[in-house]
Write a protein that holds these residues in place. Sequence first.
Motif, PDB file in Angstrom:
ATOM      1  N   MET A  33      -0.652  -2.421  -3.883  1.00 16.91           N
ATOM      2  CA  MET A  33       0.121  -3.163  -4.875  1.00 16.91           C
ATOM      3  C   MET A  33      -0.759  -3.368  -6.104  1.00 16.91           C
ATOM      4  N   GLY A  34      -0.151  -3.307  -7.267  1.00 16.10           N
ATOM      5  CA  GLY A  34      -0.982  -3.431  -8.452  1.00 16.10           C
ATOM      6  C   GLY A  34      -0.224  -3.862  -9.683  1.00 16.10           C
ATOM      7  N   TRP A  35      -0.961  -3.903 -10.749  1.00 20.07           N
ATOM      8  CA  TRP A  35      -0.406  -4.247 -12.060  1.00 20.07           C
ATOM      9  C   TRP A  35      -0.911  -3.229 -13.085  1.00 20.07           C
ATOM     10  N   VAL A  36      -0.016  -2.804 -13.914  1.00 24.82           N
ATOM     11  CA  VAL A  36      -0.366  -2.002 -15.076  1.00 24.82           C
ATOM     12  C   VAL A  36       0.260  -2.688 -16.276  1.00 24.82           C
ATOM     13  N   ARG A  37      -0.205  -2.333 -17.454  1.00 28.19           N
ATOM     14  CA  ARG A  37       0.364  -2.937 -18.657  1.00 28.19           C
ATOM     15  C   ARG A  37       0.506  -1.893 -19.756  1.00 28.19           C
ATOM     16  N   GLN A  38       1.413  -2.185 -20.656  1.00 26.57           N
ATOM     17  CA  GLN A  38       1.621  -1.299 -21.788  1.00 26.57           C
ATOM     18  C   GLN A  38       1.778  -2.129 -23.042  1.00 26.57           C
ATOM     19  N   ALA A  39       0.862  -1.937 -23.972  1.00 26.00           N
ATOM     20  CA  ALA A  39       0.912  -2.623 -25.256  1.00 26.00           C
ATOM     21  C   ALA A  39       1.759  -1.803 -26.224  1.00 26.00           C
ATOM     22  N   PRO A  40       2.285  -2.435 -27.258  1.00 27.52           N
ATOM     23  CA  PRO A  40       3.113  -1.706 -28.224  1.00 27.52           C
ATOM     24  C   PRO A  40       2.369  -0.518 -28.817  1.00 27.52           C
ATOM     25  N   GLY A  41       2.995   0.630 -28.797  1.00 29.00           N
ATOM     26  CA  GLY A  41       2.410   1.820 -29.392  1.00 29.00           C
ATOM     27  C   GLY A  41       1.304   2.463 -28.583  1.00 29.00           C
ATOM     28  N   LYS A  42       1.079   1.971 -27.362  1.00 26.74           N
ATOM     29  CA  LYS A  42      -0.005   2.510 -26.530  1.00 26.74           C
ATOM     30  C   LYS A  42       0.547   2.989 -25.193  1.00 26.74           C
ATOM     31  N   GLY A  43      -0.248   3.754 -24.495  1.00 23.37           N
ATOM     32  CA  GLY A  43       0.136   4.215 -23.175  1.00 23.37           C
ATOM     33  C   GLY A  43      -0.133   3.167 -22.119  1.00 23.37           C
ATOM     34  N   GLY A  44       0.295   3.455 -20.902  1.00 24.32           N
ATOM     35  CA  GLY A  44       0.083   2.518 -19.819  1.00 24.32           C
ATOM     36  C   GLY A  44      -1.395   2.393 -19.461  1.00 24.32           C
ATOM     37  N   GLU A  45      -1.775   1.213 -19.027  1.00 24.97           N
ATOM     38  CA  GLU A  45      -3.169   0.939 -18.681  1.00 24.97           C
ATOM     39  C   GLU A  45      -3.236   0.260 -17.321  1.00 24.97           C
ATOM     40  N   PHE A  46      -4.068   0.781 -16.448  1.00 28.20           N
ATOM     41  CA  PHE A  46      -4.312   0.139 -15.164  1.00 28.20           C
ATOM     42  C   PHE A  46      -4.949  -1.223 -15.393  1.00 28.20           C
ATOM     43  N   VAL A  47      -4.495  -2.211 -14.623  1.00 24.24           N
ATOM     44  CA  VAL A  47      -5.056  -3.563 -14.735  1.00 24.24           C
ATOM     45  C   VAL A  47      -5.773  -3.961 -13.446  1.00 24.24           C
ATOM     46  N   ALA A  48      -5.060  -3.930 -12.335  1.00 23.88           N
ATOM     47  CA  ALA A  48      -5.649  -4.384 -11.073  1.00 23.88           C
ATOM     48  C   ALA A  48      -4.865  -3.807  -9.904  1.00 23.88           C
ATOM     49  N   ARG A  49      -5.532  -3.818  -8.715  1.00 25.43           N
ATOM     50  CA  ARG A  49      -4.912  -3.221  -7.549  1.00 25.43           C
ATOM     51  C   ARG A  49      -5.446  -3.889  -6.294  1.00 25.43           C
ATOM     52  N   ILE A  50      -4.567  -3.992  -5.293  1.00 27.31           N
ATOM     53  CA  ILE A  50      -4.970  -4.577  -4.020  1.00 27.31           C
ATOM     54  C   ILE A  50      -4.206  -3.872  -2.911  1.00 27.31           C
TER      55      ILE A  50
END
Length: 118
Positions: A34-51
């Motif tokens: 399970m994890g979290w990714v994020r996407q800022a405006p105008g940017k690609g997806g970014e890995f944040v955390a995982r467990i």
Amino acid sequence: QVQLVESGGGSVQAGGSLRLSCAASGGIFSSYYMGWVRQAPGKGGEFVARIRWSGGPTYYADSVKGRFTISRDNTENTVYLQMNSLKPEDTAVYYCTADHERLSLNYRGQGTQVTVSS
């Protein structure tokens, strides 16, 4: 059918905290990361955390290490992301993800907006 529903996003000032929740349903998650990714405006997806749902080490992007903490509550089928010392560059839509450890089964929630003002 697997569903991931995020909540807890919002607007905070720099230095503040938020806790995101991801309620998972429709599957047996013991073999998932399970994890979290994020996407800022105008940017690609970014890995944040995982467990790993079954336990074990956690993994973080360097940009959030020491500030964010991922955890899970197996009884509630919920994954959390505690975000402290938030920075404007943390502003993004945060998505909860579920990835099977061995099979090509990947899911993502609808996302929750996090906005950090300076």
